[in-house]
Motif scaffolding. Sequence first.
Motif, PDB file in Angstrom:
ATOM      1  N   LEU A   4       0.821  -1.209   0.000  1.00 11.74           N
ATOM      2  CA  LEU A   4       0.000   0.000   0.000  1.00 11.74           C
ATOM      3  C   LEU A   4       0.859   1.267   0.000  1.00 11.74           C
ATOM      4  CD1 LEU A   4      -2.863  -0.949   2.499  1.00 11.74           C
ATOM      5  CD2 LEU A   4      -2.803  -1.220   0.022  1.00 11.74           C
ATOM      6  N   ILE A  24      -9.908  10.678   2.898  1.00  9.77           N
ATOM      7  CA  ILE A  24      -9.112  10.108   1.811  1.00  9.77           C
ATOM      8  C   ILE A  24      -7.751  10.788   1.727  1.00  9.77           C
ATOM      9  CG2 ILE A  24      -8.930   9.861  -0.699  1.00  9.77           C
ATOM     10  CD1 ILE A  24     -12.000   9.526  -0.741  1.00  9.77           C
ATOM     11  N   GLN A  27      -5.535   9.481   4.462  1.00  9.95           N
ATOM     12  CA  GLN A  27      -5.080   8.105   4.242  1.00  9.95           C
ATOM     13  C   GLN A  27      -3.983   8.055   3.183  1.00  9.95           C
ATOM     14  OE1 GLN A  27      -6.012   4.978   5.398  1.00  9.95           O
ATOM     15  NE2 GLN A  27      -7.881   5.315   6.562  1.00  9.95           N
ATOM     16  N   LEU A  28      -4.165   8.810   2.099  1.00 11.97           N
ATOM     17  CA  LEU A  28      -3.158   8.798   1.042  1.00 11.97           C
ATOM     18  C   LEU A  28      -1.841   9.390   1.540  1.00 11.97           C
ATOM     19  CD1 LEU A  28      -5.193   9.848  -2.142  1.00 11.97           C
ATOM     20  CD2 LEU A  28      -4.834   7.570  -1.165  1.00 11.97           C
ATOM     21  N   SER A  31       0.115   7.032   3.561  1.00  9.04           N
ATOM     22  CA  SER A  31       0.754   6.002   2.743  1.00  9.04           C
ATOM     23  C   SER A  31       1.920   6.549   1.940  1.00  9.04           C
ATOM     24  CB  SER A  31      -0.280   5.379   1.804  1.00  9.04           C
ATOM     25  OG  SER A  31      -1.256   4.676   2.533  1.00  9.04           O
ATOM     26  N   ALA A 228     -12.358   5.790   3.077  1.00  9.33           N
ATOM     27  CA  ALA A 228     -10.996   6.173   2.683  1.00  9.33           C
ATOM     28  C   ALA A 228     -10.066   4.973   2.619  1.00  9.33           C
ATOM     29  CB  ALA A 228     -10.451   7.219   3.656  1.00  9.33           C
ATOM     30  N   SER A 229     -10.244   4.015   3.504  1.00 13.54           N
ATOM     31  CA  SER A 229      -9.390   2.820   3.504  1.00 13.54           C
ATOM     32  C   SER A 229      -9.577   2.022   2.224  1.00 13.54           C
ATOM     33  CB  SER A 229      -9.714   1.944   4.718  1.00 13.54           C
ATOM     34  OG  SER A 229      -9.293   2.565   5.907  1.00 13.54           O
ATOM     35  N   ARG A 232      -7.813   3.954  -0.528  1.00 13.06           N
ATOM     36  CA  ARG A 232      -6.361   3.779  -0.385  1.00 13.06           C
ATOM     37  C   ARG A 232      -5.910   2.462  -1.015  1.00 13.06           C
ATOM     38  NH1 ARG A 232      -3.344   1.889   5.078  1.00 13.06           N
ATOM     39  NH2 ARG A 232      -1.189   2.094   4.400  1.00 13.06           N
ATOM     40  N   SER A 236      -3.556   1.672  -4.769  1.00  7.42           N
ATOM     41  CA  SER A 236      -2.250   1.100  -4.437  1.00  7.42           C
ATOM     42  C   SER A 236      -1.820   0.049  -5.447  1.00  7.42           C
ATOM     43  CB  SER A 236      -2.304   0.464  -3.050  1.00  7.42           C
ATOM     44  OG  SER A 236      -2.995  -0.778  -3.091  1.00  7.42           O
TER      45      SER A 236
END
Length: 258
Positions: A4, A24, A27-28, A31, A228-229, A232, A236
Amino acid sequence: MEVLDLKGKKALVTGGTKGIGKAIADQLAKSGAEVIVSARTQPAESPYHFIAADLTNPTDVANLTQTISEAYGGIDILINNVGGLTTPGGGFSTLTDEHWEQELQLNLISAIRLDKALLPQMIKQGSGVIIHISSIAGKLPLWDLNLAYAVSKAALNSYSKALATELASKGVRVLTVAPGATKTEMMENFIKDYAASAGISVEEGVNHLLTQIGGIPMGRMAEPEEVASLVRFLVSPSAAYLTGAIYSIDGGSLPVVS
C-alpha cells in the motif's frame, strides 16, 4: 516496498477539506503520497497544498490544471470526490430544469471536465489511477428523497465504466467507489433539513432514511475513514489488476446482488 506504499505518487483529492474527501487525503498522505486538495472554500488550516476551485466552472478547472502542471508536472492519482445532494425531495414534480442541471453539473460534469483536463498527462506517462466517488443511490434511487442526485450518480457510474474500458490499454485505471449512508457533516445537515421539512424529529428522520434504503444490516452508518481505507487500497499497487468496477461500501444495504 509495502503493497500500500504510495511514496513518490502525487494525488489530487477534490472536495478534500472535509468529510470523506478529507479522510481520503489523510489516508493517502499516511501512505506516502504527496497530496493536493481542492474545494470551493479554503479551510482555516490544511496540511496539504490547497487550490481553490469550483469544478462546475470551466475557468476554475483550467486554472486548477495549470497550477498543478506548473507546480507538479501532473498527478498520478485523481480522486473525484466533489459532489452532493443539493436538490429538494418530493419527486419529479418538485424538480425544475435548473435543479436537474445543477445536480448533473456537480455530480457528473465536474468529474468529466477534470478527467479530460488531467488525463493527457497520465496517458503520456503511461500510468495513473482515477477514482470516482459515487453513491449507492446510483443503484438504489429514492424518488421522494434524492431523484436528481441518484440519476446523476447512475450516470457517473456508467461514464466511469466506459472511461475505464477506453483507458485500460493506456496504463490508466478507473474505478468507482459507492458509499452508503456515511457519518459526515453533509449527511447530518441533509437529515436535519429533511426532518424539518417533514415536521418530524431528527431521530425520526434517520429512521425514515434507513427504512427507505432497507436498513443497514451492520446496524450503523459508515465512518469516512472506512471509505478512505477502500480508496487507499484501490489506488495502491495491490489493486494493479482492478479497473472498471464499482465498489459499494454500505454495510450490506443494497438488497440485490451487484
